[in-house]
Design an enzyme around this catalytic site. Structure first.
Site, PDB file in Angstrom:
ATOM      1  CB  CYS A 214      -0.970  -0.013   1.179  1.00 56.23           C
ATOM      2  SG  CYS A 214      -0.236  -0.621   2.692  1.00 56.23           S
TER       3      CYS A 214
ATOM      4  CG  HIS B 150      -0.475   4.108   4.333  1.00 52.01           C
ATOM      5  ND1 HIS B 150      -1.180   3.923   5.501  1.00 52.01           N
ATOM      6  CD2 HIS B 150      -0.168   2.857   3.882  1.00 52.01           C
ATOM      7  CE1 HIS B 150      -1.294   2.621   5.754  1.00 52.01           C
ATOM      8  NE2 HIS B 150      -0.694   1.958   4.782  1.00 52.01           N
TER       9      HIS B 150
HETATM   10  P1  NAP Z   1      -6.923  -8.993   7.811  1.00 54.58           P
HETATM   11  O1  NAP Z   1      -7.876  -7.916   8.177  1.00 54.58           O
HETATM   12  O2  NAP Z   1      -6.145  -9.647   8.886  1.00 54.58           O
HETATM   13  O3  NAP Z   1      -7.745 -10.140   7.000  1.00 54.58           O
HETATM   14  C1  NAP Z   1      -7.162 -11.374   6.657  1.00 54.58           C
HETATM   15  C2  NAP Z   1      -8.154 -12.267   5.918  1.00 54.58           C
HETATM   16  O4  NAP Z   1      -7.485 -13.528   5.676  1.00 54.58           O
HETATM   17  C3  NAP Z   1      -9.442 -12.587   6.701  1.00 54.58           C
HETATM   18  O5  NAP Z   1     -10.523 -12.657   5.818  1.00 54.58           O
HETATM   19  C4  NAP Z   1      -9.159 -13.992   7.266  1.00 54.58           C
HETATM   20  O6  NAP Z   1     -10.332 -14.764   7.451  1.00 54.58           O
HETATM   21  C5  NAP Z   1      -8.337 -14.587   6.135  1.00 54.58           C
HETATM   22  N1  NAP Z   1      -7.543 -15.719   6.621  1.00 54.58           N
HETATM   23  C6  NAP Z   1      -6.700 -15.758   7.689  1.00 54.58           C
HETATM   24  N2  NAP Z   1      -6.187 -17.011   7.852  1.00 54.58           N
HETATM   25  C7  NAP Z   1      -6.738 -17.770   6.876  1.00 54.58           C
HETATM   26  C8  NAP Z   1      -6.616 -19.150   6.511  1.00 54.58           C
HETATM   27  N3  NAP Z   1      -5.851 -19.995   7.203  1.00 54.58           N
HETATM   28  N4  NAP Z   1      -7.326 -19.594   5.440  1.00 54.58           N
HETATM   29  C9  NAP Z   1      -8.120 -18.745   4.736  1.00 54.58           C
HETATM   30  N5  NAP Z   1      -8.292 -17.434   5.035  1.00 54.58           N
HETATM   31  C10 NAP Z   1      -7.592 -16.957   6.097  1.00 54.58           C
HETATM   32  O7  NAP Z   1      -5.854  -8.463   6.754  1.00 54.58           O
HETATM   33  P2  NAP Z   1      -5.980  -7.227   5.699  1.00 54.58           P
HETATM   34  O8  NAP Z   1      -5.439  -5.994   6.285  1.00 54.58           O
HETATM   35  O9  NAP Z   1      -7.341  -7.247   5.122  1.00 54.58           O
HETATM   36  O10 NAP Z   1      -4.915  -7.664   4.609  1.00 54.58           O
HETATM   37  C11 NAP Z   1      -5.162  -8.689   3.659  1.00 54.58           C
HETATM   38  C12 NAP Z   1      -3.969  -8.804   2.751  1.00 54.58           C
HETATM   39  O11 NAP Z   1      -3.808  -7.582   2.026  1.00 54.58           O
HETATM   40  C13 NAP Z   1      -2.651  -9.035   3.502  1.00 54.58           C
HETATM   41  O12 NAP Z   1      -1.846  -9.906   2.757  1.00 54.58           O
HETATM   42  C14 NAP Z   1      -2.076  -7.631   3.599  1.00 54.58           C
HETATM   43  O13 NAP Z   1      -0.680  -7.630   3.732  1.00 54.58           O
HETATM   44  C15 NAP Z   1      -2.527  -7.021   2.290  1.00 54.58           C
HETATM   45  N6  NAP Z   1      -2.685  -5.560   2.266  1.00 54.58           N
HETATM   46  C16 NAP Z   1      -3.350  -4.911   3.262  1.00 54.58           C
HETATM   47  C17 NAP Z   1      -3.521  -3.529   3.166  1.00 54.58           C
HETATM   48  C18 NAP Z   1      -4.247  -2.738   4.228  1.00 54.58           C
HETATM   49  O14 NAP Z   1      -4.237  -1.492   4.127  1.00 54.58           O
HETATM   50  N7  NAP Z   1      -4.888  -3.351   5.208  1.00 54.58           N
HETATM   51  C19 NAP Z   1      -3.054  -2.834   2.078  1.00 54.58           C
HETATM   52  C20 NAP Z   1      -2.387  -3.531   1.072  1.00 54.58           C
HETATM   53  C21 NAP Z   1      -2.225  -4.894   1.181  1.00 54.58           C
HETATM   54  P3  NAP Z   1     -11.040 -14.979   8.905  1.00 54.58           P
HETATM   55  O15 NAP Z   1     -11.775 -13.702   9.213  1.00 54.58           O
HETATM   56  O16 NAP Z   1     -11.963 -16.120   8.643  1.00 54.58           O
HETATM   57  O17 NAP Z   1      -9.968 -15.262   9.880  1.00 54.58           O
END
Ligand code: NAP
Length: 349
Positions: free
Chosen positions: A145, A238
């Site tokens: 991001c 950010h």
């Molecule tokens: P998050 O809020 O922690 O969400 C993670 C997701 O992954 C949830 O839906 C979770 O499902 C699922 N998950 C976790 N363990 C799993 C498993 N064993 N099998 C299948 N699904 C699983 O994370 P996020 O911030 O949305 O980020 C998601 C991705 O985007 C990450 O790789 C992060 O680095 C990237 N990212 C994030 C941002 C940001 O601003 N947040 C920006 C760019 C990129 P449950 O709810 O069922 O646990």
């Protein structure tokens, strides 16, 4: 009217997954038909599995969807991955091996040989690499991001004046840490000067994105980049304080002019998620600010301000971008729209 392409979201319950659901609710080309997440959520109705934190209502149709397991037996052939990086690598590969097009926000495959790392306004031509893919499907990645905001601002400078070196200090929002993310007692009234892995991503990803695809290999750009990343008590958006050394000196007016006139394939193709003005220069010396500017152009524009001369480098300025829209779900949708418009998705239509 052309039929919409069915799509699924992996990791649909998280911070980025919820943003996908919000942005897909009225999408003109894509129809959200499946949501998937971990075993903690699968089998439940989406409304029961999720703790909805968007400030728009959860769409009625999605409330009733049953959360699937992240297994490659979904009907939609185009899947958006918002999976936690601890599991994304393997799951995304399984989907691609089984003929799915996976457009991912996770870091795991960003440096794979035949995986492009795309910012549609910057390096749409890198998508060509997926034609060399031996898998029946493909993985396409969206950068980190903070990288996205930075590289959007750097691209016109690199093209017009050449970049020699870049120093960047970030002030990153808490939504970037996912949901539930940081404990409130850790972040309220505080700044945390460490985000695991972030500085390495910001120093390496721009080199692939600004590099050239030659004979099916990525020739990395030769720019020195140093990054320091901080988590601050802001919900979304950010901010990045950037210093640049140019190969060919330019005036401040020339720099602002190349930012303001920057336009690229998403604008020319009039893609649904494309900002009309991808880089917005703000002249007020107090701007950009996350609270005021993160939603410019529905969160898809990058705002830049405070351009001034620097006594160590040539210039310094401030960049702001919405981390879960431009930096994640919105950026991924824009990549997918570009792929559809350029015929990359024809085999799954
Ligand atoms: P998050 O809020 O922690 O969400 C993670 C997701 O992954 C949830 O839906 C979770 O499902 C699922 N998950 C976790 N363990 C799993 C498993 N064993 N099998 C299948 N699904 C699983 O994370 P996020 O911030 O949305 O980020 C998601 C991705 O985007 C990450 O790789 C992060 O680095 C990237 N990212 C994030 C941002 C940001 O601003 N947040 C920006 C760019 C990129 P449950 O709810 O069922 O646990």
């Amino acid at each position: 009217m052309e039929k919409k392409l069915k799509v699924a979201v992996l990791g649909a319950t998280g911070s980025v997954g919820q943003k996908f659901i919000e942005l897909l609710s009225n999408h003109p080309w894509f129809e959200l038909t499946e949501v998937a997440a971990s075993d903690r959520s699968s089998g439940k109705k989406y409304s029961e599995a999720v703790n909805w934190i968007m400030n728009t209502p959860l769409p009625e149709k999605v409330k009733e969807m049953i959360v699937q397991k992240c297994e490659p037996n979904l009907k939609s052939r185009l899947v958006f991955s918002a999976l936690d990086s601890s599991v994304a690598g393997e799951i995304e590969s399984e989907f691609a091996d089984n003929g799915y097009f996976v457009v991912s926000n996770a870091r795991n495959h960003r440096f794979d040989e035949n995986v492009p790392l795309i910012i549609p306004e910057v390096n749409s031509e890198h998508l060509e690499i997926i034609k060399t893919n031996k898998k029946s499907g493909a993985i396409i990645t969206n950068p980190n991001c903070s990288t996205i905001g930075l590289v959007m601002a750097l691209k016109p400078l690199h093209d017009n004046f050449g970049l020699e070196s870049v120093n960047v200090v970030t002030l990153q929002a808490v939504s970037g840490a996912g949901y539930p993310g940081l404990a409130s007692l850790d972040i309220i009234d505080n700044v945390i000067p460490f985000i695991s892995g972030e500085e390495g991503k910001m120093e390496s990803e721009p080199l692939k994105i600004l590099g050239e695809l030659k004979n099916n290999t990525f020739d990395l750009a030769k720019i020195k980049i140093s990054a320091q990343c901080n988590r601050v008590s802001v919900i979304d958006g950010h901010t990045e304080c950037v210093q640049v050394k140019l190969k060919n000196m330019a005036s401040a007016e020339e720099i602002i002019q190349v930012w303001e006139s920057f336009s690229s394939p998403p604008q020319k193709l009039n893609l649904p998620s494309a900002p009309k003005q991808p880089i917005v220069y703000l002249y007020d010396e107090k701007y950009p600010q996350p609270k005021l500017h993160r939603n410019l152009e529905r969160g898809m524009a990058v705002s830049v301000g405070r351009l001034r001369e620097c006594s160590l480098f040539d210039y310094k300025f401030v960049v702001l971008s919405h981390n879960t829209v431009r930096g994640a779900a919105g950026g991924t949708l824009l990549i997918s729209e570009l792929m559809k418009a350029q015929g990359y998705l024809d085999k799954i239509l």
